[in-house]
Write a protein that holds these residues in place. Structure first.
Motif, PDB file in Angstrom:
ATOM      1  N   HIS A 168       0.865  -1.176   0.000  1.00 48.67           N
ATOM      2  CA  HIS A 168       0.000   0.000   0.000  1.00 48.67           C
ATOM      3  C   HIS A 168       0.904   1.229   0.000  1.00 48.67           C
ATOM      4  N   PRO A 169       0.644   2.218  -0.850  1.00 46.00           N
ATOM      5  CA  PRO A 169       1.542   3.384  -0.933  1.00 46.00           C
ATOM      6  C   PRO A 169       1.680   4.135   0.388  1.00 46.00           C
ATOM      7  N   LEU A 170       0.633   4.136   1.219  1.00 48.41           N
ATOM      8  CA  LEU A 170       0.726   4.821   2.506  1.00 48.41           C
ATOM      9  C   LEU A 170       1.782   4.161   3.389  1.00 48.41           C
ATOM     10  N   MET A 171       1.837   2.809   3.354  1.00 48.02           N
ATOM     11  CA  MET A 171       2.808   2.116   4.185  1.00 48.02           C
ATOM     12  C   MET A 171       4.235   2.443   3.764  1.00 48.02           C
ATOM     13  N   ASP A 172       4.455   2.609   2.468  1.00 52.01           N
ATOM     14  CA  ASP A 172       5.784   3.009   1.996  1.00 52.01           C
ATOM     15  C   ASP A 172       6.147   4.397   2.512  1.00 52.01           C
ATOM     16  N   LEU A 173       5.171   5.312   2.537  1.00 51.49           N
ATOM     17  CA  LEU A 173       5.420   6.664   3.053  1.00 51.49           C
ATOM     18  C   LEU A 173       5.745   6.617   4.543  1.00 51.49           C
ATOM     19  N   LEU A 174       4.942   5.882   5.308  1.00 47.76           N
ATOM     20  CA  LEU A 174       5.166   5.815   6.749  1.00 47.76           C
ATOM     21  C   LEU A 174       6.517   5.176   7.071  1.00 47.76           C
ATOM     22  N   GLN A 175       6.855   4.114   6.350  1.00 42.93           N
ATOM     23  CA  GLN A 175       8.131   3.452   6.604  1.00 42.93           C
ATOM     24  C   GLN A 175       9.300   4.379   6.313  1.00 42.93           C
ATOM     25  N   ALA A 176       9.212   5.137   5.216  1.00 43.65           N
ATOM     26  CA  ALA A 176      10.297   6.064   4.866  1.00 43.65           C
ATOM     27  C   ALA A 176      10.434   7.162   5.905  1.00 43.65           C
ATOM     28  N   VAL A 177       9.327   7.739   6.395  1.00 35.82           N
ATOM     29  CA  VAL A 177       9.375   8.790   7.414  1.00 35.82           C
ATOM     30  C   VAL A 177       9.953   8.222   8.698  1.00 35.82           C
TER      31      VAL A 177
END
Length: 373
Positions: free
Chosen positions: A29-38
């Motif tokens: 899910h694209p949101l999970m990629d964002l959260l993991q990167a942050v």
């Protein structure tokens, strides 16, 4: 409660691709990629650089998802490192738990999707959509054809509906069945004549099969024909209107000078031979008209009444397409004839051969000088 939907992507991958199979298999899910990167980088700008995205895009997406989910995801404090909120952390935990638990199933799903979509990218593979009257040989043909790179998308319906689907462009082939050379005054002619047109449609031979009375095991009522069915008032299981077997029954009743209302018909009508056999096996009826192979599969009694032809029909414009040619070649192969002839009541006859419409269904009259269809 929030709902969950699954997504997948299609991408080109050559043999030099080093992406691990496990990573490619997981649903992301694209949101999970964002959260993991942050979480890893501690700032929006660094997360954006890691993901090769703009700061504005990452910031906007995080804010959008906060609105969608109704919870804050990031602790937005000026001059402080970006951190996940407790809710954001729980989302990441849920993601890890889901991936760990479902990894084998997700990998199997990915592999299945990849195999299926590979057909679309294979220039030697073909797909044919076939609407057809219920038939026991067609599922075997589908399995046999798949091994040869020909994939049949089969939808079972009544014979009349199948030909209508062909004429409306919803399929490439239609399957229906008739007695040999039905007369102009037959119910068969009334059902199909206006749906088929010489010069527009082409028949491809498929098989002959045996239709008759399906009875309880051992034929306890000793039924030998439709006259016996009427005489004993045996509970007769009907097929649905518009099916080829219902049309055939009307012709057989007319040939035996029996009125349809003389049958002790059940109120419930069955959509397929399998459903009819199940009704008899369960005791909901005594007898019905069906094919021999279905009776044999349920160890029921069977009394043959007629040898019929199962036809495939297509538009003339589709006859020489690569997919239809592949089917015709397969139908003529001895390996397929062995499969077909092993089915009780079936026999290969003119399988794969293009046949004259007005010779198989002689309802139209032409001058002798006119070229046959």
């Amino acid at each position: 409660m929030h709902s969950v939907s699954l997504h997948y992507t299609l991408s080109h991958r050559d043999d030099s691709d080093t992406t691990s199979n496990n990573e490619a298999a997981l649903l992301r899910h694209p949101l999970m990629d964002l959260l993991q990167a942050v979480d890893q980088q501690g700032s929006i700008s660094a997360a954006a650089r890691q993901l090769s995205l703009s700061y504005r895009h990452v910031w906007g997406e995080l804010k959008r998802w906060e609105d969608v989910l109704g919870h804050e995801l990031i602790i937005w404090e000026k001059g402080q490192s970006a951190k996940l909120t407790e809710f954001g952390g729980k989302l990441m935990w849920a993601e890890r738990q889901t991936q760990a638990r479902l990894a084998p199933q997700l990998e199997a799903l990915r592999a299945d999707l990849e195999r299926t979509f590979a057909v679309a990218f294979d220039p030697d593979a073909h797909v044919l959509t076939l609407y057809a009257s219920h038939d026991d040989a067609l599922p075997r043909l589908r399995e046999h054809a798949a091994n040869e790179g020909l994939h049949l998308d089969i939808r079972f319906c009544g014979s009349v509906d199948a030909i209508r689907a062909l004429n409306e462009g919803r399929c490439t082939l239609a399957g229906f069945h008739t007695q040999s050379h039905p007369g102009d005054a037959s119910h068969t002619a009334a059902a199909y004549k206006n749906l088929l047109q010489p010069g527009l449609h082409k028949i491809i031979g498929f098989a002959t099969r045996s239709q008759g009375l399906i009875t309880a095991a051992g034929n306890p009522l000793q039924l030998q024909n439709l006259t016996d069915v009427v005489r004993t008032q045996a509970r007769f299981v009907q097929r649905s209107p518009g099916t080829g077997t219902r049309v055939l029954l009307d012709d057989l009743l007319r040939q035996d000078h029996i009125q349809p209302n003389a049958l002790n018909s059940s109120a419930e009508e069955e959509p397929s031979h399998t459903a009819l056999a199940e009704a008899i096996a369960s005791g909901r009826g005594d007898v019905g008209l069906g094919i021999e192979s279905t009776a044999a599969a349920r160890s029921l009694g069977f009394v043959p009444l007629v040898r019929e032809q199962f036809h495939l029909v297509c538009l003339k414009s589709a006859l020489d397409t690569p997919a239809t040619q592949a089917l015709r070649t397969l139908l003529q192969a001895p390996t397929w004839h062995e499969v077909l002839n092993a089915l009780p009541g079936y026999a290969a006859q003119d399988s794969g051969q293009v046949q004259s419409l007005n010779q198989q269904l002689p309802w139209w009259t032409f001058r002798r000088t006119k070229k046959a269809s």
